[in-house]
Write a protein that holds these residues in place. Structure first.
Motif, short mmCIF file in Angstrom:
data_model
loop_
_atom_site.label_atom_id
_atom_site.label_comp_id
_atom_site.label_asym_id
_atom_site.label_seq_id
_atom_site.Cartn_x
_atom_site.Cartn_y
_atom_site.Cartn_z
N ARG A 1 38.09 -28.11 13.14
CA ARG A 1 37.66 -28.92 14.29
C ARG A 1 36.99 -30.22 13.86
O ARG A 1 37.15 -31.26 14.52
CB ARG A 1 36.70 -28.10 15.16
CG ARG A 1 36.31 -28.80 16.47
CD ARG A 1 35.48 -27.90 17.36
NE ARG A 1 36.27 -26.81 17.91
CZ ARG A 1 36.08 -25.52 17.65
NH1 ARG A 1 35.12 -25.14 16.81
NH2 ARG A 1 36.83 -24.60 18.20
N LEU B 1 42.69 -24.19 14.34
CA LEU B 1 42.07 -25.18 15.21
C LEU B 1 40.54 -25.08 15.15
O LEU B 1 39.85 -26.10 15.20
CB LEU B 1 42.56 -25.01 16.65
CG LEU B 1 44.04 -25.32 16.91
CD1 LEU B 1 44.41 -25.04 18.35
CD2 LEU B 1 44.38 -26.77 16.54
N ALA B 2 40.03 -23.87 15.04
CA ALA B 2 38.58 -23.69 14.94
C ALA B 2 38.07 -24.11 13.56
O ALA B 2 37.05 -24.80 13.45
CB ALA B 2 38.22 -22.23 15.20
N GLU C 1 38.75 -31.64 19.25
CA GLU C 1 39.05 -30.58 20.21
C GLU C 1 40.49 -30.69 20.71
O GLU C 1 40.97 -31.79 21.01
CB GLU C 1 38.08 -30.66 21.40
CG GLU C 1 36.63 -30.41 21.05
CD GLU C 1 36.38 -28.93 20.70
OE1 GLU C 1 37.22 -28.09 21.07
OE2 GLU C 1 35.34 -28.67 20.07
#
Length: 454
Positions: A447, A443-444, A452
């Motif tokens: 991004r 997820l990071a 988000e």
């Protein structure tokens, strides 16, 4: 009456020229008037689209156009094939690195790598499908964007019914049997079941109902010239079916695949990225107008890329990427084009594709997209009855389908919690601690592409 129009989304991709060449060779059969190449990368579209157009001219007078405008590409389309890589090669390399850091396989269509690719692919493909529905609501969408079955599940769940997932791997048993018996593949009736890159062929029957596959699976000569060579005879005997080569990663030799990739300084993603960058650099050097030179560069590239296919399974062998029995040069294009030919009024086609099982496979719900035998004709594409399958296969199918379902839900809700649950459900991850760490890292890392999540 005007002819059919075909659009390739991701037309600036490295496999675009092969697809266009195959389509041009069958332009008359398909009634093709125009092939449109759509890509967001104008530079790649110009270079690889130029190669594709030149290859097409060698086979037919079908018009090949190129555009970066989605609405223009979809206007009047009869068929659309999606083959995109959101984030490019760099995202694939990132996916592999993150998986390796957590001690799991990073192969791009299975496990955590497939999960990360789905996070990026699903929103983009859904948007394309929505625009296609606006511009050409009767068009068929053939999804080859990986992970193909999971993305097709998301498309079907969103109501895009004229959608089918395609994969050449699911059809290799049928074509290998046809080649061994010198038969036309469409004269055979394969019995394929499972999920994309997680499927088996339990039989390939002739029109009298005789299974031609079973005797070949015990023939060392046949096995040596097909992708079944990846699996020892003992395993083939235990299974009693043709095994999709990607099950090497998932199920039968997962620890060896992880150990091999962990021992490498670079995974296949980095190798493919390097080859792709070299190809674009060389095509740019050749320059526009030098069509024969550009085609020669492309052919050399394609031969080199094939040599790395399934290298995890045969790290010490020179045959990993060689052409095998029943494996044609058209690859996924052949599956899509065969189905298009049937949908446009040609003879009915029998093959395997990714569609809702509609109750034809006992271990899945009717709305679950399965990789399953289908028949296609002028009325559509329908799954064929499979019924019950052995519990070892059924159990794995159910487990991975749970992962797929949770992944689709996680993307729709942009939910970290569901992402962790999805990864926990996957047999290559299984633990909460590993799933949570993988979810946070992916997820990071992505991004910029997925936004988000909560």
């Amino acid at each position: 009456m005007s002819g059919n129009r075909l659009t390739l989304v991701g037309g600036g991709g490295v496999r675009g020229p092969l697809f266009v060449e195959s389509a041009a060779m069958r332009a008359e059969e398909l009634g093709l008037e125009q092939i449109t190449l759509l890509d967001v990368d104008e530079h790649k579209l110009r270079l690889l689209g130029g190669v594709a157009a030149h290859l097409a001219r060698g086979h037919s007078d079908v018009r090949v156009t190129m555009t970066t405008d989605v609405r223009e590409a979809f206007e009047g389309a009869d068929f659309v094939v999606t083959t995109v890589r959101v984030g490019g090669d760099a995202a694939r390399v990132t996916d592999e690195r993150i998986a390796a850091r957590h001690g799991v396989l990073g192969q791009e269509t299975t496990g955590p790598g497939g999960f990360a690719m789905a996070l990026r692919s699903i929103p983009v493909i859904l948007r394309y499908a929505e625009l296609l529905a606006e511009r050409s609501p009767r068009a068929w969408l053939f999804n080859f964007t990986n992970p193909a079955g999971l993305v097709t599940q998301a498309l079907r769940d969103a109501g895009h019914e004229r959608t089918v997932g395609i994969c050449d791997s699911a059809n290799l048993a049928q074509h290998a049997v046809a080649a061994a018996h010198r038969l036309d593949a469409n004269d055979l009736r394969p019995e394929v079941f499972g999920l994309n890159h997680l499927s088996w062929a339990r039989a390939v029957r002739d029109q009298q109902g005789h299974d031609l596959l079973a005797p070949l699976l015990t023939d060392p000569g046949f096995r040596a010239t097909t992708l079944q060579r990846f699996f020892p005879a003992e395993l083939s005997e235990l299974c009693g079916m043709w095994i999709n080569e990607y099950l090497y990663y998932y199920y039968y030799f997962a620890e060896k695949a992880v150990a091999h990739t962990g021992a490498e300084s670079a995974g296949r993603g980095r190798e493919v990225a390097r080859r792709n960058a070299d190809l674009l650099k060389e095509l740019a050097r050749v320059g526009p107008g030098q069509h024969r030179d550009a085609v020669a560069v492309y052919r050399a590239y394609e031969a080199g890329r094939r040599s790395t296919y399934m290298s995890y399974a045969e790290p010490d062998s020179s045959v990993a990427g060689e052409r095998t029995l029943g494996e044609g040069s058209e690859g996924y294009a052949a599956v899509a084009l065969d189905l298009m030919a049937a949908l446009t009024g040609g003879p009915a086609r029998y093959c395997a594709a990714n569609v809702p099982g509609e109750g034809r496979l006992d271990c899945l719900a009717p709305a679950d997209v399965a990789e399953i035998s289908v028949v296609a004709d002028g009325t559509g594409i329908r799954p064929l009855p499979i019924g019950a399958v052995p519990e070892p296969q059924a159990g794995l199918i159910r487990q991975v389908k749970l992962f797929e379902r949770l992944t689709v839900q996680a993307v729709a809700a942009r939910s970290r919690r569901l992402a962790v649950q999805a990864l926990m459900a996957h047999p290559l991850v299984v633990s909460f601690s590993r799933a949570a760490a993988l979810a946070d890292d992916y997820l990071a890392a992505h991004r910029d592409h997925i936004g988000e999540w909560r």
